[in-house]
Design a protein around this motif. Structure first.
Motif, PDB file in Angstrom:
ATOM      1  N   ILE A   1      31.975   1.286  46.469  1.00  0.00           N
ATOM      2  CA  ILE A   1      31.434   2.550  46.971  1.00  0.00           C
ATOM      3  C   ILE A   1      31.505   3.619  45.886  1.00  0.00           C
ATOM      4  O   ILE A   1      30.549   4.371  45.650  1.00  0.00           O
ATOM      5  CB  ILE A   1      32.193   2.993  48.233  1.00  0.00           C
ATOM      6  CG1 ILE A   1      31.870   2.058  49.393  1.00  0.00           C
ATOM      7  CG2 ILE A   1      31.846   4.441  48.594  1.00  0.00           C
ATOM      8  CD1 ILE A   1      32.684   2.314  50.642  1.00  0.00           C
ATOM      9  N   THR A   2      32.646   3.707  45.204  1.00  0.00           N
ATOM     10  CA  THR A   2      32.805   4.692  44.127  1.00  0.00           C
ATOM     11  C   THR A   2      31.776   4.447  43.028  1.00  0.00           C
ATOM     12  O   THR A   2      31.106   5.385  42.560  1.00  0.00           O
ATOM     13  CB  THR A   2      34.223   4.608  43.538  1.00  0.00           C
ATOM     14  OG1 THR A   2      35.178   4.824  44.585  1.00  0.00           O
ATOM     15  CG2 THR A   2      34.418   5.648  42.449  1.00  0.00           C
ATOM     16  N   LYS A   3      31.645   3.207  42.617  1.00  0.00           N
ATOM     17  CA  LYS A   3      30.685   2.859  41.561  1.00  0.00           C
ATOM     18  C   LYS A   3      29.267   3.206  41.988  1.00  0.00           C
ATOM     19  O   LYS A   3      28.483   3.766  41.199  1.00  0.00           O
ATOM     20  CB  LYS A   3      30.791   1.370  41.240  1.00  0.00           C
ATOM     21  CG  LYS A   3      29.834   0.898  40.160  1.00  0.00           C
ATOM     22  CD  LYS A   3      29.989  -0.599  39.914  1.00  0.00           C
ATOM     23  CE  LYS A   3      29.015  -1.084  38.862  1.00  0.00           C
ATOM     24  NZ  LYS A   3      29.155  -2.552  38.630  1.00  0.00           N
ATOM     25  N   HIS A   4      28.915   2.916  43.240  1.00  0.00           N
ATOM     26  CA  HIS A   4      27.560   3.191  43.740  1.00  0.00           C
ATOM     27  C   HIS A   4      27.263   4.684  43.730  1.00  0.00           C
ATOM     28  O   HIS A   4      26.199   5.118  43.254  1.00  0.00           O
ATOM     29  CB  HIS A   4      27.401   2.639  45.148  1.00  0.00           C
ATOM     30  CG  HIS A   4      26.149   3.073  45.833  1.00  0.00           C
ATOM     31  ND1 HIS A   4      24.915   2.540  45.516  1.00  0.00           N
ATOM     32  CD2 HIS A   4      25.918   4.011  46.795  1.00  0.00           C
ATOM     33  CE1 HIS A   4      23.977   3.126  46.257  1.00  0.00           C
ATOM     34  NE2 HIS A   4      24.565   4.021  47.034  1.00  0.00           N
ATOM     35  N   VAL A   5      28.203   5.493  44.242  1.00  0.00           N
ATOM     36  CA  VAL A   5      27.983   6.950  44.291  1.00  0.00           C
ATOM     37  C   VAL A   5      27.858   7.512  42.877  1.00  0.00           C
ATOM     38  O   VAL A   5      26.950   8.309  42.583  1.00  0.00           O
ATOM     39  CB  VAL A   5      29.110   7.647  45.069  1.00  0.00           C
ATOM     40  CG1 VAL A   5      28.993   9.163  44.949  1.00  0.00           C
ATOM     41  CG2 VAL A   5      29.077   7.233  46.536  1.00  0.00           C
ATOM     42  N   PHE A   6      28.748   7.111  41.985  1.00  0.00           N
ATOM     43  CA  PHE A   6      28.696   7.615  40.614  1.00  0.00           C
ATOM     44  C   PHE A   6      27.401   7.188  39.926  1.00  0.00           C
ATOM     45  O   PHE A   6      26.753   7.993  39.229  1.00  0.00           O
ATOM     46  CB  PHE A   6      29.895   7.111  39.821  1.00  0.00           C
ATOM     47  CG  PHE A   6      31.183   7.840  40.112  1.00  0.00           C
ATOM     48  CD1 PHE A   6      31.219   8.931  40.970  1.00  0.00           C
ATOM     49  CD2 PHE A   6      32.376   7.441  39.525  1.00  0.00           C
ATOM     50  CE1 PHE A   6      32.398   9.612  41.234  1.00  0.00           C
ATOM     51  CE2 PHE A   6      33.564   8.114  39.780  1.00  0.00           C
ATOM     52  CZ  PHE A   6      33.571   9.200  40.634  1.00  0.00           C
ATOM     53  N   ASN A   7      27.015   5.930  40.082  1.00  0.00           N
ATOM     54  CA  ASN A   7      25.794   5.456  39.437  1.00  0.00           C
ATOM     55  C   ASN A   7      24.559   6.155  39.997  1.00  0.00           C
ATOM     56  O   ASN A   7      23.640   6.519  39.256  1.00  0.00           O
ATOM     57  CB  ASN A   7      25.655   3.939  39.601  1.00  0.00           C
ATOM     58  CG  ASN A   7      26.594   3.165  38.702  1.00  0.00           C
ATOM     59  OD1 ASN A   7      27.197   3.733  37.785  1.00  0.00           O
ATOM     60  ND2 ASN A   7      26.734   1.882  38.945  1.00  0.00           N
ATOM     61  N   GLU A   8      24.530   6.350  41.307  1.00  0.00           N
ATOM     62  CA  GLU A   8      23.393   7.039  41.931  1.00  0.00           C
ATOM     63  C   GLU A   8      23.259   8.455  41.391  1.00  0.00           C
ATOM     64  O   GLU A   8      22.153   8.920  41.074  1.00  0.00           O
ATOM     65  CB  GLU A   8      23.578   7.061  43.444  1.00  0.00           C
ATOM     66  CG  GLU A   8      22.498   7.826  44.186  1.00  0.00           C
ATOM     67  CD  GLU A   8      22.806   7.980  45.664  1.00  0.00           C
ATOM     68  OE1 GLU A   8      22.544   9.076  46.211  1.00  0.00           O
ATOM     69  OE2 GLU A   8      23.304   7.010  46.266  1.00  0.00           O
ATOM     70  N   MET A   9      24.394   9.153  41.262  1.00  0.00           N
ATOM     71  CA  MET A   9      24.350  10.548  40.838  1.00  0.00           C
ATOM     72  C   MET A   9      24.227  10.705  39.327  1.00  0.00           C
ATOM     73  O   MET A   9      24.008  11.818  38.847  1.00  0.00           O
ATOM     74  CB  MET A   9      25.582  11.278  41.358  1.00  0.00           C
ATOM     75  CG  MET A   9      25.582  11.406  42.868  1.00  0.00           C
ATOM     76  SD  MET A   9      26.831  12.551  43.483  1.00  0.00           S
ATOM     77  CE  MET A   9      26.208  12.863  45.135  1.00  0.00           C
TER      78      MET A   9
END
Length: 292
Positions: free
Chosen positions: A229-237
């Motif tokens: 989840i952390t990786k997804h949010v950071f990558n998206e932003m």
């Protein structure tokens, strides 16, 4: 600075000492017991620091920071492990090593769903789902089946009874590796009771919104789902233009908001693990807020 998971205030003490006396430390926790203990520890170990403690879940970070009346934050920290004081108090129901009522609520005052309700009311399919999704439990179906079978005889009310049911449901050859046989089951139920995955996604996005340019958002995860989840949010932003490459000009208007500082998560050193065995599974990711 904002410690979004205040807990026992171990991180907060170090942060407060670093920014005292001019900086402001915000500490967020939904557990009143943790807030009371942290207040006393910070007063004792960082007496010069300017500290404000906020009661709530980091899912509500927007509302909490409005309440704190701060224009922005230079650093956010999320340590997603359950704090040691909570684990070590048997009556909170987090531990599979001590007999206690099945509770596992981080905020008993506001959260009405307990671990006992999850264990005794969820159907077999839903129990297996949360065990797989929140703990990567390979024996999820067998454990769920055993829970449903045993609760039909008598409701499962205590931590040790649940731990024994889980242990008996796991083949003997697999009980001898990976720590306590019930560890993953207790983790999954705790996450379900406290809605931890939804809270993490919302809390991270709020932290990015409130971070000052150049501010950092650091997340310490302890299992793969939190880290994903952390990786997804950071990558998206951190994503820039997503228009097809054959378009002459950008029409999506998508610009990166953060820069990911850790392409791979950082892990504890051997010395850190020896000093704190609970750090063995810790994964640290960091993102930095970009200029508008």
């Amino acid at each position: 600075m904002c410690d979004c998971t205040l807990g026992g205030a171990g991180h907060s003490v170090a942060m407060a000492q670093r920014i005292a006396p001019d900086g402001l430390l915000l500490g967020v926790d939904q557990d009143q017991m943790a807030l009371d203990a942290a207040k006393e520890r910070l007063r004792r170990e960082a007496p010069q620091a300017n500290v404000r403690l906020l009661k709530g879940n980091f899912m509500s970070l927007d509302e909490l920071l409005v309440e704190a009346e701060v224009p922005g934050v230079d650093c956010f920290l999320f340590d997603l492990g359950v704090s040691s004081p909570q684990l070590d108090i048997p009556q909170r129901g987090f531990s599979y090593n001590e007999d206690a009522p099945l509770d596992m609520r981080m905020d008993p005052g506001n959260n009405t769903t307990t671990a006992a309700e999850v264990v005794n009311q969820y159907n077999e399919a839903d129990l297996a789902r949360i065990l797989r999704a929140y703990a990567d439990e390979r024996h999820a179906r067998g454990i769920a089946r055993a829970i449903v079978r045993e609760r039909a005889k008598e409701p499962i009310a205590t931590t040790l009874r649940l731990a024994q049911i889980v242990r008996d449901a796991i083949p003997a050859r697999d009980r001898r590796r990976g720590g306590h046989p019930a560890r993953k089951t207790f983790q999954a139920i705790r996450i379900e009771v406290n809605h931890e995955m939804d809270a993490l996604d919302q809390g991270l996005r709020a932290a990015v919104r409130w971070a000052n340019p150049g501010g950092r958002i650091a997340v310490i995860s302890y299992h793969s789902l939190e880290d994903r989840i952390t990786k997804h949010v950071f990558n998206e932003m951190s994503q820039g233009c997503v228009c097809p490459p054959d378009l002459p000009v950008c029409v999506c208007g998508h610009v990166p908001i953060v820069k990911v500082s850790t392409r791979r998560p950082l892990v504890a050193s051997e010395d850190e693990v020896r000093a704190n065995p609970r750090s063995r599974s810790a994964l640290l990711r960091v993102a930095t807020k970009l200029e508008a």
